[in-house]
Design a protein around this motif. Structure first.
Motif, mmCIF file in Angstrom:
data_model
loop_
_atom_site.group_PDB
_atom_site.id
_atom_site.type_symbol
_atom_site.label_atom_id
_atom_site.label_comp_id
_atom_site.label_asym_id
_atom_site.label_seq_id
_atom_site.Cartn_x
_atom_site.Cartn_y
_atom_site.Cartn_z
ATOM 1 N N ASP A 102 -8.418 21.005 -4.470
ATOM 2 C CA ASP A 102 -7.478 21.254 -5.562
ATOM 3 C C ASP A 102 -7.278 19.963 -6.362
ATOM 4 O O ASP A 102 -7.527 18.855 -5.875
ATOM 5 C CB ASP A 102 -6.144 21.781 -5.029
ATOM 6 N N GLU A 103 -6.808 20.125 -7.596
ATOM 7 C CA GLU A 103 -6.737 18.984 -8.505
ATOM 8 C C GLU A 103 -5.785 17.894 -8.017
ATOM 9 O O GLU A 103 -6.067 16.705 -8.174
ATOM 10 C CB GLU A 103 -6.343 19.447 -9.905
ATOM 11 N N LYS A 154 -7.653 15.690 -5.696
ATOM 12 C CA LYS A 154 -8.633 14.855 -6.407
ATOM 13 C C LYS A 154 -7.945 13.735 -7.179
ATOM 14 O O LYS A 154 -8.463 12.614 -7.275
ATOM 15 C CB LYS A 154 -9.481 15.736 -7.338
ATOM 16 N N LEU A 155 -6.767 14.033 -7.713
ATOM 17 C CA LEU A 155 -6.039 13.037 -8.513
ATOM 18 C C LEU A 155 -5.488 11.880 -7.682
ATOM 19 O O LEU A 155 -4.978 10.902 -8.235
ATOM 20 C CB LEU A 155 -4.908 13.710 -9.292
ATOM 21 N N ARG A 193 -7.302 9.055 -9.037
ATOM 22 C CA ARG A 193 -7.427 9.139 -10.501
ATOM 23 C C ARG A 193 -7.709 7.758 -11.115
ATOM 24 O O ARG A 193 -7.345 6.716 -10.553
ATOM 25 C CB ARG A 193 -6.182 9.751 -11.117
ATOM 26 N N TYR A 231 -11.357 9.177 -10.471
ATOM 27 C CA TYR A 231 -11.567 10.574 -10.860
ATOM 28 C C TYR A 231 -10.902 10.896 -12.195
ATOM 29 O O TYR A 231 -9.827 10.392 -12.496
ATOM 30 C CB TYR A 231 -10.971 11.488 -9.777
ATOM 31 N N PRO A 284 -10.115 14.588 -14.609
ATOM 32 C CA PRO A 284 -10.202 16.050 -14.633
ATOM 33 C C PRO A 284 -11.001 16.564 -15.829
ATOM 34 O O PRO A 284 -11.302 15.809 -16.757
ATOM 35 C CB PRO A 284 -8.737 16.502 -14.735
ATOM 36 N N GLU A 326 -15.751 17.404 -15.062
ATOM 37 C CA GLU A 326 -14.894 16.448 -14.354
ATOM 38 C C GLU A 326 -15.811 15.455 -13.665
ATOM 39 O O GLU A 326 -17.028 15.680 -13.581
ATOM 40 C CB GLU A 326 -14.014 17.187 -13.323
#
Length: 332
Positions: free
Chosen positions: A67-68, A71-72, A75, A86, A88, A102
């Motif tokens: 999920d985002e 991943k964040l 960031r 990372y 998005p 992404e």
């Protein structure tokens, strides 16, 4: 309209990689022809471990499937001046338009006590890796190490293709290259998504070595129009960047390319950028019988690489600040 009759050349570089033969003339001529006619070529016989490549793909799929919020945790704003981490979908721009992809930005892993890091040099420093996929760190670092070695050999081949001594680029520009590596994920195509995964652009440095997955979607702007550069098993796609265009006074052009994921699956892409040292000034090579044509009107960004003066770092930061317009404000 895609011209399906024209194909990007395939070059076997085994002799160059193994350095078993000094008879490089055929391969050098193939590289010269490919760089002049396309600015792109596939390489096979490169010697990069297939199992490592497979592992890189699997771990990347694992990362992007999260999920985002997860991943964040790595960031880009946390990467600071190193410009790593990372981003998005839609956060990266090409020609001012959001890309449908992404990704994660990596570069050479430098300790905090490295002179360039201590000096606060942008785009130098530590990478950000996900703590919940520990294998990704060792895999990415090993892959970047092997690709750096491959980049040195390919630049030797490009030097030979120009009739220069093998060490020409290493002696002047790439002994300590700027290494940047990206892992991109292009979401599945749907009828509501007609935009490009990444729009028409050229790369900034001297050489890009691209690993594709088996999905396809890369297109190259040849002299006869746009052509596909589909995946070929255990090959890499190489293309020359703006700085090699500048050095060769337009003999080797940095060719526009773009990506559209037409598949219903995610598409992974792994571009590795082997670039001049950040602080070096890039100058034209004295080549016989080469007339510089002002390429400004032809180029996607209407900017001539031959009019630029300054270091490679100056050129790169000017370009990257347009890709991530908000990021420079957080790190400068």
């Amino acid at each position: 309209m895609i011209n399906s009759h024209v194909q990007v050349p395939i070059i076997d570089i085994n002799a160059l990689v193994s350095q078993t033969s000094k008879s490089y003339s055929v391969m050098a001529e193939q590289i010269r022809q490919a760089c002049q006619d396309y600015g792109f070529f596939y390489i096979v016989g490169h010697g990069v471990d297939e199992q490592l490549q497979k592992q890189l793909e699997n771990l990347s799929q694992q990362f992007f499937a999260q999920d985002e919020d997860t991943k964040l945790q790595i960031r880009m704003s946390l990467g600071g001046k190193a410009w790593r981490g990372y981003f998005p979908v839609g956060n990266e721009l090409t020609s001012g338009k959001p890309d449908l992809k992404e990704g994660i930005y990596f570069g050479a892993e430098l300790e905090d006590n490295h002179p360039l890091v201590k000096a606060g040099t942008l785009m130098h420093g530590r990478n950000l890796f996900p703590s919940n996929i520990p294998q990704l760190r060792e895999t990415v670092l090993e892959y970047m190490h092997l690709m750096t070695q491959l980049g040195h050999r390919l630049m030797a081949g490009i030097a030979l293709s120009l009739g220069l001594e093998e060490s020409y680029f290493a002696d002047r520009y790439t002994q300590d290259p700027l290494i940047l590596f990206r892992i991109f994920n292009y979401p599945p195509n749907s009828s509501s998504q007609s935009q490009w995964g990444v729009g028409e652009h050229t790369d900034y440095g001297v050489l890009t070595i691209l690993k594709q997955d088996n999905i396809g979607g890369l297109q190259v702007k040849s002299k006869s129009g746009w052509i596909d550069a589909p995946p070929i098993p255990n090959s890499f796609v190489c293309n020359i960047g703006d700085m090699l265009d500048r050095m060769t006074q337009g003999l080797y052009r940095s060719t526009p390319h773009r990506v559209r994921n037409l598949s219903t699956s995610n598409r992974l892409s792994f571009p590795f950028f082997f670039d001049p040292n950040f602080n070096v000034e890039v100058k034209p090579i004295e080549l016989n019988n080469v007339v510089v044509n002002d390429d400004k009107s032809d180029r996607w960004d209407k900017a001539s690489v031959h009019e630029f003066s300054g270091t490679y770092g100056d050129y790169l930061l000017n370009k990257v600040s347009k890709v991530f317009p908000e990021l420079p404000q957080t790190v400068l």
